[in-house]
Write a protein that holds these residues in place. Sequence first.
Motif, mmCIF file in Angstrom:
data_model
loop_
_atom_site.group_PDB
_atom_site.id
_atom_site.type_symbol
_atom_site.label_atom_id
_atom_site.label_comp_id
_atom_site.label_asym_id
_atom_site.label_seq_id
_atom_site.Cartn_x
_atom_site.Cartn_y
_atom_site.Cartn_z
ATOM 1 N N UNK A 131 80.708 16.578 -26.386
ATOM 2 C CA UNK A 131 80.753 18.035 -26.349
ATOM 3 C C UNK A 131 80.464 18.537 -24.940
ATOM 4 N N UNK A 132 81.089 19.640 -24.575
ATOM 5 C CA UNK A 132 80.858 20.232 -23.262
ATOM 6 C C UNK A 132 79.555 21.004 -23.272
ATOM 7 N N UNK A 133 78.746 20.784 -22.237
ATOM 8 C CA UNK A 133 77.519 21.556 -22.139
ATOM 9 C C UNK A 133 76.388 20.779 -21.500
ATOM 10 N N UNK A 134 75.352 21.495 -21.098
ATOM 11 C CA UNK A 134 74.160 20.886 -20.505
ATOM 12 C C UNK A 134 73.427 20.053 -21.558
ATOM 13 N N UNK A 135 73.043 18.826 -21.234
ATOM 14 C CA UNK A 135 72.273 18.043 -22.216
ATOM 15 C C UNK A 135 70.991 18.778 -22.622
ATOM 16 N N UNK A 136 70.666 18.668 -23.887
ATOM 17 C CA UNK A 136 69.509 19.385 -24.423
ATOM 18 C C UNK A 136 68.762 18.478 -25.396
ATOM 19 N N UNK A 137 67.468 18.340 -25.183
ATOM 20 C CA UNK A 137 66.611 17.503 -26.030
ATOM 21 C C UNK A 137 65.758 18.414 -26.916
ATOM 22 N N UNK A 138 65.863 18.212 -28.217
ATOM 23 C CA UNK A 138 65.130 19.038 -29.187
ATOM 24 C C UNK A 138 64.201 18.124 -29.981
ATOM 25 N N UNK A 139 62.958 18.532 -30.120
ATOM 26 C CA UNK A 139 62.017 17.713 -30.892
ATOM 27 C C UNK A 139 60.970 18.601 -31.548
ATOM 28 N N UNK A 140 60.328 18.052 -32.549
ATOM 29 C CA UNK A 140 59.309 18.804 -33.263
ATOM 30 C C UNK A 140 58.751 17.998 -34.410
ATOM 31 N N UNK A 141 58.072 18.693 -35.284
ATOM 32 C CA UNK A 141 57.398 18.047 -36.409
ATOM 33 C C UNK A 141 57.576 18.915 -37.645
ATOM 34 N N UNK A 142 57.819 18.279 -38.789
ATOM 35 C CA UNK A 142 57.918 18.980 -40.065
ATOM 36 C C UNK A 142 56.607 18.761 -40.817
ATOM 37 N N UNK A 143 55.956 19.860 -41.198
ATOM 38 C CA UNK A 143 54.689 19.779 -41.928
ATOM 39 C C UNK A 143 54.713 20.705 -43.137
ATOM 40 N N UNK A 144 53.737 20.514 -44.009
ATOM 41 C CA UNK A 144 53.469 21.490 -45.047
ATOM 42 C C UNK A 144 52.583 22.579 -44.491
ATOM 43 N N UNK A 145 52.299 23.579 -45.294
ATOM 44 C CA UNK A 145 51.450 24.675 -44.827
ATOM 45 C C UNK A 145 50.010 24.236 -44.597
ATOM 46 N N UNK A 146 49.652 23.048 -45.099
ATOM 47 C CA UNK A 146 48.302 22.515 -44.846
ATOM 48 C C UNK A 146 48.238 21.706 -43.565
ATOM 49 N N UNK A 147 49.366 21.614 -42.856
ATOM 50 C CA UNK A 147 49.394 20.901 -41.588
ATOM 51 C C UNK A 147 49.712 19.428 -41.681
ATOM 52 N N UNK A 148 49.858 18.909 -42.880
ATOM 53 C CA UNK A 148 50.144 17.480 -43.027
ATOM 54 C C UNK A 148 51.603 17.201 -42.721
ATOM 55 N N UNK A 149 51.854 16.112 -41.963
ATOM 56 C CA UNK A 149 53.223 15.745 -41.630
ATOM 57 C C UNK A 149 53.984 15.277 -42.851
ATOM 58 N N UNK A 150 55.260 15.643 -42.943
ATOM 59 C CA UNK A 150 56.087 15.283 -44.090
ATOM 60 C C UNK A 150 57.041 14.165 -43.687
ATOM 61 N N UNK A 151 56.715 12.966 -44.090
ATOM 62 C CA UNK A 151 57.546 11.811 -43.783
ATOM 63 C C UNK A 151 58.809 11.832 -44.634
ATOM 64 N N UNK A 152 59.917 11.419 -44.052
ATOM 65 C CA UNK A 152 61.163 11.311 -44.805
ATOM 66 C C UNK A 152 61.835 12.624 -45.124
ATOM 67 N N UNK A 153 61.418 13.718 -44.497
ATOM 68 C CA UNK A 153 62.110 14.998 -44.705
ATOM 69 C C UNK A 153 63.494 14.914 -44.063
ATOM 70 N N UNK A 154 64.479 15.452 -44.745
ATOM 71 C CA UNK A 154 65.846 15.460 -44.205
ATOM 72 C C UNK A 154 66.026 16.681 -43.314
ATOM 73 N N UNK A 155 66.382 16.432 -42.059
ATOM 74 C CA UNK A 155 66.607 17.502 -41.086
ATOM 75 C C UNK A 155 68.083 17.495 -40.717
#
Length: 295
Positions: A131-155
Amino acid sequence: MDAVFDDEEQQRAREDAVTEQVVASFETSTDPRYEQVMSSLVRHLHGFIRDVRLTPGEWDAAIAFLTRAGQITDENRQEFILLSDVLGASMMTVGVNSPPRSDATESTVFGPFFVHNAPLIGLGDDIGEGMAGRPCYVHGRVTGTDGSGLAGARVEVWAADEAGFYDVQYEGHALAGRAHMFTDENGRFDFWTVQPAAYPIPYDGPVGDLLRAAERSPMRPAHIHFMVVAEGYVTLITHIFVAGDQYLDSDAVFGVKPSLITEFIEHEPGEAPRGHVVDSTWSEAVFDIVLAPER
C-alpha cells in the motif's frame, strides 16, 4: 369559519385513520419486538409525511433516490450504509446500543468497507504491504474495565492508503490494509500499516447528490477501523482518528469522539519496532482498548 374548522378536522381524522389502520395491520404478529418496531416506524413515518405535507412529486423523487441506492450497491459498495451514516442514523444506533460505562472505550460507526474473512496475521506483522503511504506502527493492549489483560481477544483492523482509498475500491483489488490478529497472554497487540489519510466517502451516487444539495462536505478525517471481540465482553466497533486532522470537526458521518483522537508520533528513518529498519520517516500510534463486560 366553522366550515373551515370542520374541513380541517375531517382531514386530520382521515389522516389519523390511515395511520391507525396500518398500525393495526401489524398487531397480528406473534413477535412483540417486531410489532413494536413496525408500529413505531409507521407512526413516525406518517408523522413526517404529515409534518412536511409531502407532495406526490417529492414521494416519487424519494422512491427514485432509494431505487438508485439499491442499483449502485454491490459486494464492494453499500450505498444504504452511506445513507445511514450521513443522516446520523448509524451513530444514533451506535449511541443507543453502547454500554453505559464511561470506563470502556467508546464505539463509533462501522462504515461500508468491512470485509469478512480478512487474513490472519501474527503480532507485529505488516498489513500495509504494497500500500502507498508512510509506514505506521500501531500497538496497544486490550483489557477489561478492571484493567486485566484479555488474552486471545480478536482484533480486526482495516484502513485506507495515503490516497484515501480502501483495497476494495481498486479495480481487481487484492486484500491489503486489513487483517485480524489475536492478543498475547497480556492482552497486547501490534501491527504495521500505513499512515491513514482523510478521504471523501463515495459521492458519485445518490448519497453524493444528497450532500451536494445541502452543500455538505463528503470528507472523513484520517482514521483506522477496529473491531475487537472477546468472550464475555461486548464487541467493540470503533476507530482511532489522527490528531490534528482538519476534518475532525466536520466528519461527514458524525463518527468522531474526542476520546478516540490519537497522536500519531513521527519518527526519523532507522531502526523501528519488531526488527524493522525503515528508510523513511514513520509514525507510531498507541491505542489501549477497554472492553465492557456483557450484561
